[in-house]
Design an enzyme around this catalytic site. Sequence first.
Site, short mmCIF file in Angstrom:
data_model
loop_
_atom_site.label_atom_id
_atom_site.label_comp_id
_atom_site.label_asym_id
_atom_site.label_seq_id
_atom_site.Cartn_x
_atom_site.Cartn_y
_atom_site.Cartn_z
N ARG A 1 100.74 18.37 -8.42
CA ARG A 1 101.64 18.24 -9.58
C ARG A 1 102.37 16.89 -9.58
NH1 ARG A 1 106.80 20.27 -11.72
NH2 ARG A 1 106.45 21.15 -13.79
N ILE B 1 106.86 18.26 -19.08
CA ILE B 1 105.88 19.14 -18.43
C ILE B 1 106.67 20.42 -18.14
CG2 ILE B 1 106.42 18.04 -16.19
CD1 ILE B 1 103.69 18.68 -15.15
N SER B 2 106.07 21.59 -18.43
CA SER B 2 106.79 22.85 -18.26
C SER B 2 107.06 23.14 -16.79
CB SER B 2 105.97 24.01 -18.83
OG SER B 2 105.68 23.79 -20.18
N GLN B 3 108.06 24.00 -16.55
CA GLN B 3 108.34 24.39 -15.16
C GLN B 3 107.13 25.16 -14.62
OE1 GLN B 3 111.48 27.42 -16.58
NE2 GLN B 3 110.99 28.11 -14.52
#
Length: 240
Positions: A62, A88-90
């Site tokens: 990530r 960017i999403s959790q």
Amino acid sequence: MAGRKSRYLIAILVIVSGQFGAVLHAFELDFVKARKKMIQKDLMGRDISDPVVLKAMSTIPREKFVLPKDQYRAYSDHPLPIGEGQTISQPYIVALMTQLANLKGNERVLEIGTGSGYQAAVLAEIVPEVYTIEIRKPLAESAAKRLRELDYHNTRVKHADGYFGWKEAAPFDVIMITAAANHVPPPLKKQLADGGRLILPLGSTTYFQTLTLIEKKGKFFRTRQITGVVFVPMIGKARE
Ligand code: SAH
């Protein structure tokens, strides 16, 4: 904290002595450790149990999908900026949306909102073909480059308004929208295969939304509301 400080000190000493490889290796090991912790605490520690999702997210670096200045917090359970005012999403939300897709490994998947390419990479670890659409050109270009460099050759990135889907590649077993919309774009419903699943944050594009799962059964659509979420808005036709 002391551990981190001393690691920086060692890093500086090693850089001074010219051993860049050793420093990079030390940081990579840190990322591996942080990734393991994220899987255990933020995913398995909550309600993520699908082994294909856990395996995919255990594999993907990530840190390579966030800005260099944010790499140190790539594995905290928060959204992070990716440029162009987008995020960017959790990790938990990425995992939850992927788990809702109920992937077995042979599906054809469409994602709307490529962003950094992270969600596309998660899907590409699981299924043979991922199509992903991004409306902001700089993000479409950087995500395509990143996915290529990380060997996700089973992803196809298109710069377009995802509202209209990807007609030539339809029907899709799964469609995932990773930007907030106040209605489901009709072309996407049409491009969903019979028995297919559409997952999206549905609701207000300025406040919060409900993560929603829509299943297509013949002429009918069954809707399930999952949980409250906050996503950046879907722009383009969805806003007209
Ligand atoms: N899935 C991404 C994060 C999504 S952020 C990741 O894993 O990093 C939402 C993204 O949707 C943004 O990049 C935004 O530019 C994009 N977007 C917004 N409206 C869109 C539209 N109509 N079509 C395609 N992409 C859109």
